[in-house]
Design an enzyme around this catalytic site. Structure first.
Site, PDB file in Angstrom:
ATOM      1  N   SER A 167       0.780  -1.414   0.447  1.00  0.00           N
ATOM      2  CA  SER A 167      -0.080  -0.286  -0.276  1.00  0.00           C
ATOM      3  C   SER A 167       1.280   1.482   0.276  1.00  0.00           C
ATOM      4  O   SER A 167       1.573   0.759   0.464  1.00  0.00           O
ATOM      5  CB  SER A 167      -0.987   0.014   1.050  1.00  0.00           C
ATOM      6  N   THR A 223      -2.527  -7.072   1.350  1.00  0.00           N
ATOM      7  CA  THR A 223      -3.226  -5.344   1.432  1.00  0.00           C
ATOM      8  C   THR A 223      -3.598  -4.520   3.094  1.00  0.00           C
ATOM      9  O   THR A 223      -3.044  -5.725   3.692  1.00  0.00           O
ATOM     10  CB  THR A 223      -4.398  -5.487   1.008  1.00  0.00           C
ATOM     11  N   THR A 268      -4.718  -0.489  -0.650  1.00  0.00           N
ATOM     12  CA  THR A 268      -3.302  -1.056  -0.934  1.00  0.00           C
ATOM     13  C   THR A 268      -3.190  -0.982  -2.677  1.00  0.00           C
ATOM     14  O   THR A 268      -3.761   0.093  -2.746  1.00  0.00           O
ATOM     15  CB  THR A 268      -4.581  -2.396  -1.623  1.00  0.00           C
ATOM     16  N   ARG A 316      -7.678  -2.070 -13.306  1.00  0.00           N
ATOM     17  CA  ARG A 316      -8.088  -3.233 -12.782  1.00  0.00           C
ATOM     18  C   ARG A 316      -8.686  -2.730 -10.935  1.00  0.00           C
ATOM     19  O   ARG A 316      -7.384  -1.505 -10.665  1.00  0.00           O
ATOM     20  CB  ARG A 316      -7.138  -4.237 -12.357  1.00  0.00           C
ATOM     21  N   ILE A 317      -9.739  -2.877 -10.766  1.00  0.00           N
ATOM     22  CA  ILE A 317      -9.764  -2.134  -9.529  1.00  0.00           C
ATOM     23  C   ILE A 317     -10.623  -3.641  -8.628  1.00  0.00           C
ATOM     24  O   ILE A 317     -11.285  -4.450  -9.001  1.00  0.00           O
ATOM     25  CB  ILE A 317     -11.379  -0.992  -9.629  1.00  0.00           C
ATOM     26  N   GLY A 318      -9.689  -3.798  -6.770  1.00  0.00           N
ATOM     27  CA  GLY A 318      -9.883  -4.664  -6.511  1.00  0.00           C
ATOM     28  C   GLY A 318     -11.053  -4.535  -5.390  1.00  0.00           C
ATOM     29  O   GLY A 318     -12.000  -3.945  -5.404  1.00  0.00           O
ATOM     30  N   ASP A 319     -11.040  -5.096  -4.496  1.00  0.00           N
ATOM     31  CA  ASP A 319     -12.247  -5.090  -3.603  1.00  0.00           C
ATOM     32  C   ASP A 319     -11.717  -4.507  -2.460  1.00  0.00           C
ATOM     33  O   ASP A 319     -12.664  -3.012  -1.493  1.00  0.00           O
ATOM     34  CB  ASP A 319     -12.100  -6.470  -2.232  1.00  0.00           C
ATOM     35  N   THR A 376      -8.845  -8.056   3.707  1.00  0.00           N
ATOM     36  CA  THR A 376      -7.736  -8.718   2.614  1.00  0.00           C
ATOM     37  C   THR A 376      -7.876  -9.789   2.181  1.00  0.00           C
ATOM     38  O   THR A 376      -8.635 -11.431   2.333  1.00  0.00           O
ATOM     39  CB  THR A 376      -6.821  -8.803   3.481  1.00  0.00           C
ATOM     40  N   GLY A 377      -7.243 -10.378  -0.022  1.00  0.00           N
ATOM     41  CA  GLY A 377      -6.964 -11.816   0.005  1.00  0.00           C
ATOM     42  C   GLY A 377      -7.430 -11.498  -1.150  1.00  0.00           C
ATOM     43  O   GLY A 377      -7.149 -10.786  -2.087  1.00  0.00           O
ATOM     44  N   GLU A 378      -8.165 -12.592  -1.982  1.00  0.00           N
ATOM     45  CA  GLU A 378      -8.956 -12.390  -3.637  1.00  0.00           C
ATOM     46  C   GLU A 378      -9.624 -11.442  -3.589  1.00  0.00           C
ATOM     47  O   GLU A 378     -10.672 -11.643  -3.365  1.00  0.00           O
ATOM     48  CB  GLU A 378      -9.204 -14.612  -3.772  1.00  0.00           C
ATOM     49  N   GLY A 379      -9.460 -10.374  -4.421  1.00  0.00           N
ATOM     50  CA  GLY A 379     -10.188  -8.740  -4.447  1.00  0.00           C
ATOM     51  C   GLY A 379     -11.669  -9.748  -5.009  1.00  0.00           C
ATOM     52  O   GLY A 379     -13.181  -8.807  -4.480  1.00  0.00           O
TER      53      GLY A 379
END
Length: 323
Positions: free
Chosen positions: A66, A194, A212, A222-225, A244-247
């Protein structure tokens, strides 16, 4: 009220071959961030201010993914994202696609406090940052040599690498053969890092923040969670949650909101709610979360091999762990 409580995380999923000195470095950073948060809470600083303060510290240190030390896109650049939420009135702010903002979490806070919107991204977010006078840095400030080397490995493997640290060849090879997938596509090393913080203050006010750099070798745009309210971050009168993890799995499961939902609709306490969503809402995804409740409870849960985490309560409990 059950008193204040705080939890921080530096990501779920840890390279099992991570050198001890790296583990110790992570523990020291998590402890320092807890100490900063504890000091603020003892001084009656509101929860929303504490989560911003702690996540700024995590963004400034290059250890986790981050701010400075963020993962690199397929083009070798940094695109950062963050969100923050005040549970008292469910006010929130989020940003993504940042390339120059030193502390994304503080820009997310400004979106919440100083704009009519909840979410700004890319050029619009950075234009807003300039108007608000936030501290900016050239993109190179955020890039570390570790990440340059990791991106090289990712490109050689033609894969997305989750672990922004440089793994051993054996680690990378074994991960490549592990069968891990994201949205049905193969990935390699799984260790997203993250950062996030959740707090309940003495008044029972809950808040959460997450920040993150995303995935190594991710597609630009790309945008994650992490910046998505209800996925990576959520806070309400009942609790505050940071994931945190697989977005992509966290987004599909609206993981952070589900913790609050099962507390509200099923009557579960915080620990029961965290356990329930980790076991029942991730399908085949890998993730973790930290959470606090208005009653001063603190909890964490993950289905990975480990999660960088720390927590403390007003009653004197304090713990920092990885595995």
């Amino acid at each position: 009220m059950g008193g204040w409580a705080i939890a921080v995380h530096g990501g779920a999923g840890i390279d099992p071959n991570l050198p001890k000195e790296r583990q110790d470095e992570a523990k020291r950073l998590l402890t320092r961030c807890l100490d900063i948060g504890i000091s603020a809470l003892r001084s009656n600083v509101p929860a929303i201010d504490v989560v911003e303060l702690v996540v700024r510290e995590l963004e400034t240190d290059p250890l986790f993914n981050s701010g400075r030390g963020s993962s690199l896109t397929e083009k070798g650049t940094v695109e950062m994202e963050a969100s923050i939420m005040d549970g008292t009135k469910r006010r929130c702010g989020a940003v993504s696609g940042l390339t120059k903002v030193k502390n994304p979490v503080s820009l997310a806070r400004l979106v919440m406090d100083k704009s009519p919107h909840s979410y700004l991204s890319f050029e619009g977010a950075e234009e807003f940052a300039r108007k608000q006078g936030v501290e900016l840095e050239d993109n190179e400030y955020f890039i570390t040599q570790d990440n340059v080397e990791m991106l090289k490995l990712a490109k050689e493997a033609n894969s997305i690498l989750f672990d922004y640290r440089i793994p051993t060849v054996a680690t990378c090879g074994s991960a490549m053969d592990s069968g891990l997938q994201m949205n049905g596509l193969p990935i390699s090393v799984y260790a997203p890092e993250t950062v996030g913080c959740v707090v309940v203050d003495k008044e029972g006010r809950c808040a959460a923040a997450t920040s993150t750099g995303g995935l190594m070798n991710k597609m630009t745009g790309r945008i994650g969670d992490s910046p998505i309210i209800g996925a990576g971050t959520y806070a309400c009168e009942l609790c505050g949650v940071s994931c945190t993890g697989e977005g992509e799995a966290i987004i599909r499961s609206t993981l952070s909101r589900d913790v609050a939902a099962v507390m509200e609709y099923k009557g579960l306490n915080l620990h029961e709610a965290v356990d329930y969503v980790i076991k029942n809402r991730l399908d085949e995804g890998k993730a973790g979360l930290i959470a606090v409740s208005k009653n001063g409870e603190v909890a964490c849960g993950f289905n990975t091999n480990g999660m960088f985490r720390g927590c403390a309560t007003e009653g004197g409990f304090m713990e920092v762990g990885l595995w």
